[in-house]
Design a protein around this motif. Structure first.
Motif, PDB file in Angstrom:
ATOM      1  N   GLY A   1      20.764  60.338 -74.067  1.00 31.25           N
ATOM      2  CA  GLY A   1      21.682  59.416 -73.413  1.00 31.25           C
ATOM      3  C   GLY A   1      20.939  58.222 -72.858  1.00 31.25           C
ATOM      4  O   GLY A   1      19.853  57.863 -73.332  1.00 31.25           O
ATOM      5  N   ILE A   2      21.508  57.597 -71.840  1.00 37.44           N
ATOM      6  CA  ILE A   2      20.924  56.421 -71.205  1.00 37.44           C
ATOM      7  C   ILE A   2      20.325  56.829 -69.865  1.00 37.44           C
ATOM      8  O   ILE A   2      21.030  57.320 -68.978  1.00 37.44           O
ATOM      9  N   TYR A   3      19.010  56.619 -69.718  1.00 36.58           N
ATOM     10  CA  TYR A   3      18.276  56.934 -68.497  1.00 36.58           C
ATOM     11  C   TYR A   3      17.612  55.656 -67.991  1.00 36.58           C
ATOM     12  O   TYR A   3      16.863  55.010 -68.738  1.00 36.58           O
ATOM     13  N   ASP A   4      17.873  55.302 -66.750  1.00 39.05           N
ATOM     14  CA  ASP A   4      17.306  54.072 -66.183  1.00 39.05           C
ATOM     15  C   ASP A   4      17.557  52.877 -67.097  1.00 39.05           C
ATOM     16  O   ASP A   4      16.687  52.013 -67.296  1.00 39.05           O
ATOM     17  N   GLY A   5      18.727  52.839 -67.703  1.00 37.74           N
ATOM     18  CA  GLY A   5      19.113  51.713 -68.536  1.00 37.74           C
ATOM     19  C   GLY A   5      18.561  51.735 -69.939  1.00 37.74           C
ATOM     20  O   GLY A   5      18.819  50.811 -70.717  1.00 37.74           O
ATOM     21  N   GLN A   6      17.807  52.772 -70.298  1.00 36.30           N
ATOM     22  CA  GLN A   6      17.208  52.849 -71.627  1.00 36.30           C
ATOM     23  C   GLN A   6      17.588  54.164 -72.302  1.00 36.30           C
ATOM     24  O   GLN A   6      17.737  55.191 -71.647  1.00 36.30           O
ATOM     25  N   ARG A   7      17.706  54.096 -73.632  1.00 39.99           N
ATOM     26  CA  ARG A   7      18.044  55.302 -74.378  1.00 39.99           C
ATOM     27  C   ARG A   7      16.851  56.246 -74.415  1.00 39.99           C
ATOM     28  O   ARG A   7      15.703  55.823 -74.579  1.00 39.99           O
ATOM     29  N   GLY A   8      17.131  57.544 -74.274  1.00 42.41           N
ATOM     30  CA  GLY A   8      16.063  58.528 -74.330  1.00 42.41           C
ATOM     31  C   GLY A   8      16.590  59.920 -74.047  1.00 42.41           C
ATOM     32  O   GLY A   8      17.783  60.130 -73.845  1.00 42.41           O
ATOM     33  N   ASN A   9      15.694  60.880 -74.055  1.00 43.06           N
ATOM     34  CA  ASN A   9      15.995  62.241 -73.604  1.00 43.06           C
ATOM     35  C   ASN A   9      14.718  62.841 -73.025  1.00 43.06           C
ATOM     36  O   ASN A   9      14.038  63.636 -73.655  1.00 43.06           O
ATOM     37  N   PRO A  10      14.384  62.446 -71.807  1.00 46.15           N
ATOM     38  CA  PRO A  10      13.161  62.921 -71.167  1.00 46.15           C
ATOM     39  C   PRO A  10      13.241  64.405 -70.837  1.00 46.15           C
ATOM     40  O   PRO A  10      14.286  65.044 -70.987  1.00 46.15           O
ATOM     41  N   SER A  11      12.140  64.939 -70.357  1.00 40.65           N
ATOM     42  CA  SER A  11      12.119  66.316 -69.875  1.00 40.65           C
ATOM     43  C   SER A  11      13.085  66.476 -68.708  1.00 40.65           C
ATOM     44  O   SER A  11      13.327  65.535 -67.936  1.00 40.65           O
ATOM     45  N   ILE A  12      13.622  67.673 -68.565  1.00 38.70           N
ATOM     46  CA  ILE A  12      14.486  67.956 -67.417  1.00 38.70           C
ATOM     47  C   ILE A  12      13.726  67.757 -66.109  1.00 38.70           C
ATOM     48  O   ILE A  12      14.326  67.446 -65.067  1.00 38.70           O
ATOM     49  N   ARG A  13      12.402  67.877 -66.154  1.00 43.90           N
ATOM     50  CA  ARG A  13      11.588  67.657 -64.960  1.00 43.90           C
ATOM     51  C   ARG A  13      11.728  66.222 -64.435  1.00 43.90           C
ATOM     52  O   ARG A  13      11.502  65.971 -63.246  1.00 43.90           O
TER      53      ARG A  13
END
Length: 462
Positions: free
Chosen positions: A397-409
């Motif tokens: 999805g969108i995280y901090d305005g950027q597309r991605g899928n970071p670690s749940i951490r």
């Protein structure tokens, strides 16, 4: 402790057409059992040998019947495999309890509970009672107004003296409230050859052809647990403490719900389930559910939950838990993970209420992200707390305005939590014990540590 069990609940008395006392006559109850209609859990087959169950967890089946206030119950059974206890659940007046054989992993027998005490601590304890697999046994329970006698193969093993008001059942077994008899087994292939009833002198006799109007059970969710309406739970409300487990409407992780629930119920707690809606909830595929799909029918919607009822709250994981992230300002590709403001508010309200009442709050795997994005007095519940969380990816999805899928951490880091290294708690070669406790905050790294989270929460609540 695991059990093979028979459940008895006293309901209305009926009489034969002649009205004669037939105290010497036993009435067969198995003839009325239809596995397709009466099975609650497990795989059951009916044959000339009786009713046989596979080795499923908490397998059980209703035996439709009516019983009088004073009665004798006779059960013939053979345990074919396994090493866990055989139990007979019975009613005496207003109380219910179990008589268990080969129990607690210590070969004990006795009635539990009496005044809150289990076999190990009350006067009905019998030591060195070992069941032999492949051997046929006959157990009898004689229920009277002021006592209960228990026999095995015609040998008296225990006597309880009382009117039943101090008897209670651990909340691990659940069947419809309208059922009067059931038989079952825990992880043990077992055949129940006979289940028979007779009335005693002075009572009206059991009507051999009577039946019980069955309240349908919700769809079985897995061998580990069954979700039933609150009214059907066989708990002693005088002593049972409650824990609330919150699951996502869509894509909860089944083991992160079922494993802690099983441990809490085994420890004597009543577990109730809430979700965004009261509709049936479905887990991720291959997350530990059975062949039936693992659907769970919640007891409550989050907006209906009264936090005063519970000692603790557990947010299970799965990507769907993202729907409860109160302060998250991103967006997920799967619209179901975004939730809505009403459900986010309801989740945050509960977290605040449990925190204010100094109760335990637990997050498992992606359930930790719900705690991270909560806001209590303007900051995250996890700010400054020692926390564990998985390295696996969050949903895209969108995280901090950027597309991605970071670690749940990432969710914990963004909200000021003090993350411990992944897999660093306990055995470094296993995730099974990776549970962090900081005050009243409990976090479990992933599905492998979900069971340990349930165990630790149960110990902390004792």
């Amino acid at each position: 402790m695991y059990r093979v069990f028979l459940f008895v609940a006293a309901i209305s008395i009926t009489a034969t057409a002649s009205g004669q006392d037939t105290a010497s006559r036993w009435f067969d109850q198995l003839q009325k059992v239809n596995p397709n209609q009466h099975a609650v859990a497990g795989q059951w087959q009916k044959s000339s040998e009786g009713l046989r169950t596979d080795a499923a967890t908490s397998s059980r089946i209703i035996v439709p019947a009516k019983v009088p206030r004073q009665y004798d119950l006779r059960v013939e059974f053979t345990r074919h495999s396994g090493q866990h206890s055989v139990a007979i659940f019975f009613t005496c007046g207003v109380g219910r309890a179990t008589y268990e054989l080969d129990a607690w992993g210590e070969h004990l027998a006795g009635i539990q509970q009496i005044d809150g005490g289990d076999i190990r601590s009350n006067s009905t304890r019998t030591d060195n009672l070992r069941l032999e697999n492949g051997r046929r046994y006959t157990a009898e329970i004689h229920v009277r107004r002021d006592r209960v006698d228990v026999l095995l193969n015609q040998k008296r093993l225990a006597t309880y003296r009382g009117d039943g008001s101090d008897l209670s059942i651990l909340p691990v077994w659940q069947i419809p409230a309208s059922a009067s008899l059931a038989v079952g087994a825990y992880q043990a292939e077992t055949t129940f050859h006979k289940v028979e009833l007779r009335a005693v002198t002075g009572e009206q006799v059991v009507n051999e052809t009577s039946s019980v109007a069955m309240t349908p059970m919700p769809k079985q969710t897995s061998p580990a647990t069954v979700v039933v309406p609150t009214a059907a739970r066989p708990t002693d409300t005088r002593t049972a403490k409650r824990v609330l487990i919150v699951i996502a409407d869509h894509h909860f992780f089944y083991r992160e719900y079922a494993d802690p629930r099983q441990e809490l119920e085994r420890a004597g707690f009543t577990v109730e389930v809430a979700a965004g809606n009261r509709n049936e909830c479905y887990p991720h595929g291959n997350s530990g559910q059975g062949n039936d799909g693992g659907g769970v029918l919640p007891d409550f919607a989050l907006s209906q939950v009264d936090p005063d009822r519970y000692e603790a709250i557990v947010f299970s994981g799965g990507w769907g838990a993202s729907m409860y992230q109160y302060a998250f300002d991103g967006r997920y590709d799967d619209a179901a993970y975004n939730g809505d403001r009403q459900k986010k508010n309801a989740a945050n309200r509960l977290i605040n209420a449990f925190h204010k009442q100094d109760k335990y709050i637990c997050g498992i795997c992606n359930g930790v992200s719900v705690l991270a994005w909560s806001r209590v007095d303007g900051q995250s519940l996890l700010s400054g707390k020692r926390v564990t969380a998985p390295t696996r990816a969050a949903p895209s999805g969108i995280y901090d305005g950027q597309r991605g899928n970071p670690s749940i951490r990432w969710h914990v880091e963004k909200n000021g939590g003090r993350l411990v290294p992944a897999g660093s708690i306990g055995n470094p070669r296993s995730r099974a014990d990776d549970v962090a406790v900081d005050g009243k905050i409990i976090t479990a790294e992933d599905d492998q540590s979900a069971r340990e989270a349930g165990r630790q929460l149960a110990r902390l609540l004792k």
